[in-house]
Design a protein around this motif. Structure first.
Motif, PDB file in Angstrom:
ATOM      1  N   VAL A   1       0.837  -1.200   0.000  1.00 16.16           N
ATOM      2  CA  VAL A   1       0.000   0.000   0.000  1.00 16.16           C
ATOM      3  C   VAL A   1       0.870   1.247   0.000  1.00 16.16           C
ATOM      4  CG1 VAL A   1      -1.776   1.260   1.297  1.00 16.16           C
ATOM      5  CG2 VAL A   1      -1.737  -1.248   1.364  1.00 16.16           C
ATOM      6  N   GLU A   2       0.472   2.220  -0.828  1.00 20.54           N
ATOM      7  CA  GLU A   2       1.149   3.509  -0.847  1.00 20.54           C
ATOM      8  C   GLU A   2       0.099   4.623  -0.890  1.00 20.54           C
ATOM      9  OE1 GLU A   2       4.457   6.068  -3.392  1.00 20.54           O
ATOM     10  OE2 GLU A   2       3.814   4.117  -4.153  1.00 20.54           O
ATOM     11  N   VAL A   3       0.271   5.601  -0.006  1.00 18.00           N
ATOM     12  CA  VAL A   3      -0.571   6.795  -0.013  1.00 18.00           C
ATOM     13  C   VAL A   3       0.373   7.951  -0.349  1.00 18.00           C
ATOM     14  CG1 VAL A   3      -2.251   8.181   1.260  1.00 18.00           C
ATOM     15  CG2 VAL A   3      -1.948   5.758   1.851  1.00 18.00           C
ATOM     16  N   PRO A   4       0.498   8.267  -1.631  1.00 19.48           N
ATOM     17  CA  PRO A   4       1.504   9.249  -2.060  1.00 19.48           C
ATOM     18  C   PRO A   4       1.369  10.627  -1.407  1.00 19.48           C
ATOM     19  CG  PRO A   4       0.620   8.065  -3.947  1.00 19.48           C
ATOM     20  CD  PRO A   4      -0.218   7.692  -2.763  1.00 19.48           C
TER      21      PRO A   4
ATOM     22  N   GLU B   1       1.391  -2.315   4.338  1.00 17.89           N
ATOM     23  CA  GLU B   1       0.987  -3.530   3.624  1.00 17.89           C
ATOM     24  C   GLU B   1      -0.111  -4.241   4.394  1.00 17.89           C
ATOM     25  OE1 GLU B   1       3.769  -7.085   4.232  1.00 17.89           O
ATOM     26  OE2 GLU B   1       5.081  -5.354   4.563  1.00 17.89           O
ATOM     27  N   GLY B   2      -0.771  -5.160   3.695  1.00 19.91           N
ATOM     28  CA  GLY B   2      -1.803  -5.978   4.317  1.00 19.91           C
ATOM     29  C   GLY B   2      -1.717  -7.406   3.811  1.00 19.91           C
ATOM     30  N   GLU B   3      -2.353  -8.301   4.546  1.00 18.84           N
ATOM     31  CA  GLU B   3      -2.335  -9.718   4.169  1.00 18.84           C
ATOM     32  C   GLU B   3      -3.135  -9.971   2.898  1.00 18.84           C
ATOM     33  OE1 GLU B   3      -3.952 -11.623   7.606  1.00 18.84           O
ATOM     34  OE2 GLU B   3      -2.239 -11.082   8.851  1.00 18.84           O
ATOM     35  N   ASP B   4      -4.249  -9.255   2.762  1.00 21.06           N
ATOM     36  CA  ASP B   4      -5.123  -9.348   1.594  1.00 21.06           C
ATOM     37  C   ASP B   4      -5.697  -7.962   1.359  1.00 21.06           C
ATOM     38  OD1 ASP B   4      -7.170  -9.053   3.536  1.00 21.06           O
ATOM     39  OD2 ASP B   4      -7.405 -11.217   3.698  1.00 21.06           O
TER      40      ASP B   4
ATOM     41  N   ALA C   1      -5.415  -4.732   3.717  1.00 22.33           N
ATOM     42  CA  ALA C   1      -4.639  -3.613   3.172  1.00 22.33           C
ATOM     43  C   ALA C   1      -5.441  -2.309   3.265  1.00 22.33           C
ATOM     44  CB  ALA C   1      -4.250  -3.890   1.725  1.00 22.33           C
ATOM     45  N   ILE C   2      -6.733  -2.373   3.017  1.00 27.35           N
ATOM     46  CA  ILE C   2      -7.582  -1.186   3.153  1.00 27.35           C
ATOM     47  C   ILE C   2      -7.613  -0.738   4.608  1.00 27.35           C
ATOM     48  CG2 ILE C   2      -9.961  -0.325   3.002  1.00 27.35           C
ATOM     49  CD1 ILE C   2     -10.249  -2.177   0.495  1.00 27.35           C
ATOM     50  N   ASP C   3      -7.759  -1.699   5.527  1.00 30.22           N
ATOM     51  CA  ASP C   3      -7.739  -1.371   6.957  1.00 30.22           C
ATOM     52  C   ASP C   3      -6.410  -0.730   7.356  1.00 30.22           C
ATOM     53  OD1 ASP C   3     -10.305  -2.311   7.394  1.00 30.22           O
ATOM     54  OD2 ASP C   3      -9.636  -4.272   8.146  1.00 30.22           O
ATOM     55  N   MET C   4      -5.313  -1.291   6.859  1.00 29.86           N
ATOM     56  CA  MET C   4      -3.989  -0.750   7.172  1.00 29.86           C
ATOM     57  C   MET C   4      -3.841   0.669   6.608  1.00 29.86           C
ATOM     58  SD  MET C   4      -2.618  -3.026   9.026  1.00 29.86           S
ATOM     59  CE  MET C   4      -0.888  -2.660   9.067  1.00 29.86           C
TER      60      MET C   4
END
Length: 141
Positions: free
Chosen positions: A18-21, A28-31, A35-38
């Motif tokens: 995951v990247e939020v520029p 990162e996330g497991e799935d 990943a959205i939660d992270m």
């Protein structure tokens, strides 16, 4: 207050990167769900930290302005963009209601009586403090 930020997700064989520029966040996330939660957690923490330090909170870019190919993890797997929303106020409530340990002195006879009756001393102390200070638990559901 709700905010939205464009996010780059890169699916690899092992996880989702995951990247939020706009906020310079990498996680990162497991799935994809994790990943959205992270991403939500990281965005919320970043905004709260900036608010607490009186720093400027970057404005979210338009998703159409996000170049997937310029993502940090682009060469690691299948990268796509999406919008992630956060409720910063709700997240702040969640982290601000963490328990804080305090030492309290009680006469031993009172402590013994409390233990024998199985009362929640911490809960009683919280209720008494709120009553004494004429406060309402604003985070209580």
């Amino acid at each position: 207050m709700k905010r939205t930020y464009p996010v780059l997700f890169t699916e690899t064989t092992d996880n989702v990167l995951v990247e939020v520029p706009d906020l310079k966040i990498l996680t990162e996330g497991e799935d994809i769900e994790n990943a959205i939660d992270m991403a939500r957690d990281a965005i919320s923490i970043s905004i709260i930290s900036r608010e607490n330090n009186n720093e400027i909170i970057p404005t979210a870019s338009k998703i159409s302005e996000l170049d997937v190919k310029s993502g940090t993890f682009y060469n690691e797997g299948n990268t796509f963009s999406s919008i992630v929303d956060v409720n910063v106020e709700e997240y702040r409530k969640k982290i601000e209601t963490r328990p804080v340990r305090r030492n309290v002195s009680l006469p031993s006879w009172l402590n013994d009586a409390a233990e024998k009756s199985g009362v929640n001393v911490s809960g009683i102390l919280q209720e008494a403090l709120m009553k004494k200070l004429d406060l309402v638990n604003k985070y209580q559901s």
